[in-house]
Design an enzyme around this catalytic site. Structure first.
Site, mmCIF file in Angstrom:
data_model
loop_
_atom_site.group_PDB
_atom_site.id
_atom_site.type_symbol
_atom_site.label_atom_id
_atom_site.label_comp_id
_atom_site.label_asym_id
_atom_site.label_seq_id
_atom_site.Cartn_x
_atom_site.Cartn_y
_atom_site.Cartn_z
ATOM 1 N N LYS A 118 1.041 -1.412 -0.007
ATOM 2 C CA LYS A 118 0.207 -0.128 -0.092
ATOM 3 C C LYS A 118 0.912 1.159 -0.135
ATOM 4 O O LYS A 118 2.192 1.225 0.272
ATOM 5 C CB LYS A 118 -0.808 0.211 1.190
ATOM 6 C CG LYS A 118 -2.159 -0.905 0.640
ATOM 7 C CD LYS A 118 -3.217 -1.078 1.700
ATOM 8 C CE LYS A 118 -4.318 -1.994 1.286
ATOM 9 N NZ LYS A 118 -5.132 -2.486 2.020
ATOM 10 N N ARG A 147 -3.487 -10.047 4.530
ATOM 11 C CA ARG A 147 -3.883 -10.421 3.194
ATOM 12 C C ARG A 147 -2.652 -9.737 2.439
ATOM 13 O O ARG A 147 -2.273 -8.577 2.588
ATOM 14 C CB ARG A 147 -4.786 -9.460 3.042
ATOM 15 C CG ARG A 147 -5.348 -9.571 1.569
ATOM 16 C CD ARG A 147 -6.837 -8.821 1.493
ATOM 17 N NE ARG A 147 -7.235 -8.744 -0.084
ATOM 18 C CZ ARG A 147 -6.736 -7.979 -1.067
ATOM 19 N NH1 ARG A 147 -5.616 -7.364 -0.849
ATOM 20 N NH2 ARG A 147 -6.960 -7.917 -2.319
HETATM 21 N N1 PMM Z 1 -7.265 -4.106 0.546
HETATM 22 C C1 PMM Z 1 -7.595 -4.183 -0.810
HETATM 23 C C2 PMM Z 1 -8.429 -5.403 -1.393
HETATM 24 N N2 PMM Z 1 -9.077 -5.817 -0.549
HETATM 25 N N3 PMM Z 1 -9.550 -6.562 1.761
HETATM 26 C C3 PMM Z 1 -9.466 -6.559 2.952
HETATM 27 N N4 PMM Z 1 -10.178 -7.442 3.786
HETATM 28 N N5 PMM Z 1 -8.387 -5.825 3.494
HETATM 29 C C4 PMM Z 1 -7.821 -4.896 2.683
HETATM 30 O O1 PMM Z 1 -7.103 -4.151 3.341
HETATM 31 C C5 PMM Z 1 -7.936 -5.149 1.486
HETATM 32 C C6 PMM Z 1 -8.993 -5.971 1.025
HETATM 33 C C7 PMM Z 1 -6.694 -3.441 -1.536
HETATM 34 O O2 PMM Z 1 -5.261 -3.956 -2.113
HETATM 35 P P1 PMM Z 1 -5.189 -4.476 -3.670
HETATM 36 O O3 PMM Z 1 -6.355 -3.932 -4.444
HETATM 37 O O4 PMM Z 1 -4.027 -3.968 -3.953
HETATM 38 O O5 PMM Z 1 -5.322 -6.079 -3.591
#
Ligand code: PMM
Length: 267
Positions: A208, A248
């Site tokens: 991030k 995650r």
């Molecule tokens: N962050 C992203 C997408 N999904 N789900 C959960 N539960 N927690 C998160 O922090 C989260 C998520 C954004 O990340 P990406 O699009 O880079 O995978």
């Protein structure tokens, strides 16, 4: 041992891996690779939540994620569906997803809690205050940790009223969602307070912006993917030490190694 959720984004525009796995076969192969690397859960998403990202029509979202979920679940993986749409969540459960990962914590779709209750699967409730296009307008807190905990407890109560018991709920502080740089660090430092609420806690820091900003402010030029993955492994270890149930991440292998090292130190 802290579980690892591996992210598989079947999107053209995700924050870190958008566009790479838009093809269904590539996404399935990527999911299988993450599983071989040590992912306990595979999180399949078809809508980017990157700051400023465009919303995706639920029908297109289902077209992207359902074949991937079906195949990975059939291969024996524990699969979660990363969606804010109740219709996509319900369809994903039908093809084998066992966790609904709603980054909007039930706030974006009024049907989400009912669907999660009816499907009898686990539900990730993330801290959320608005869609990506204007989430930073909501990044105002008296005390980030206290405010996030208060809001997540409210969401849990709404979920309980809809028939979802706390044992099926997973809370997530929503790192990067309606939070600016320092607010993310404050929330991470406050993780024990969220863990103390009771349900399982999931944290996603992977690649991030706030990590990239930190790395770049320390020198060494642009925060490459490799540098962000190393930073993610460190935050994942610290989150594990704070007692979270799962992290995650995108690069499962490096976080797996980091968690194993920390576990060896501890035990
Ligand atoms: N962050 C992203 C997408 N999904 N789900 C959960 N539960 N927690 C998160 O922090 C989260 C998520 C954004 O990340 P990406 O699009 O880079 O995978």
């Amino acid at each position: 041992m802290t579980l690892i959720m591996g992210a598989v984004n079947v999107t053209p525009d995700s924050f870190s891996d958008g566009g790479r796995y838009l093809n269904v076969d590539d996404a399935i192969a990527h999911g299988l690779r993450l599983r071989a690397d040590g992912a306990d859960i595979l999180d399949i998403g078809g809508e980017s939540t990157r700051p400023g990202a465009e919303r995706v029509d639920p029908a297109l979202e289902r077209e992207r994620v359902l074949p991937v979920i079906r195949e990975l679940a059939a291969a024996g993986a524990q699969v979660s569906v990363d969606t804010m749409h109740a219709s996509t969540a319900a369809a994903a459960v039908e093809v084998g997803a066992r966790i609904i990962n709603d980054v909007a914590g039930g706030l974006a779709d009024p049907d989400m809690l009912r669907v999660a209750a009816e499907c009898e699967v686990d539900l990730v409730i993330s801290h959320w205050r608005g869609h990506s296009d204007d989430m930073y307008a909501h990044a105002q807190y008296a005390d980030v940790t206290r405010d996030v905990v208060t809001e997540l407890v409210q969401r849990m109560e709404e979920a309980a009223a809809a028939g979802i018991p706390p044992a099926r709920i997973i809370l997530d502080p929503g790192i990067g969602f309606a939070k600016r740089g320092a607010q993310n660090w404050q929330m991470l430092r406050g993780l024990p307070a969220l863990v103390g609420v009771g349900p399982r806690v999931l944290v996603g820091t992977s690649r991030k912006r706030f990590l990239a900003d930190l790395l770049e402010s320390g020198g060494g030029g642009p925060a490459t993917e490799q540098r962000r993955d190393l930073a993610t492994a460190v935050t994942s270890v610290l989150a594990a030490q704070a007692g979270v149930w799962a992290v995650r991440v995108h690069d499962v292998a490096v976080t797996r190694d980091a968690l194993r090292v920390a576990e060896a130190w501890r035990s």
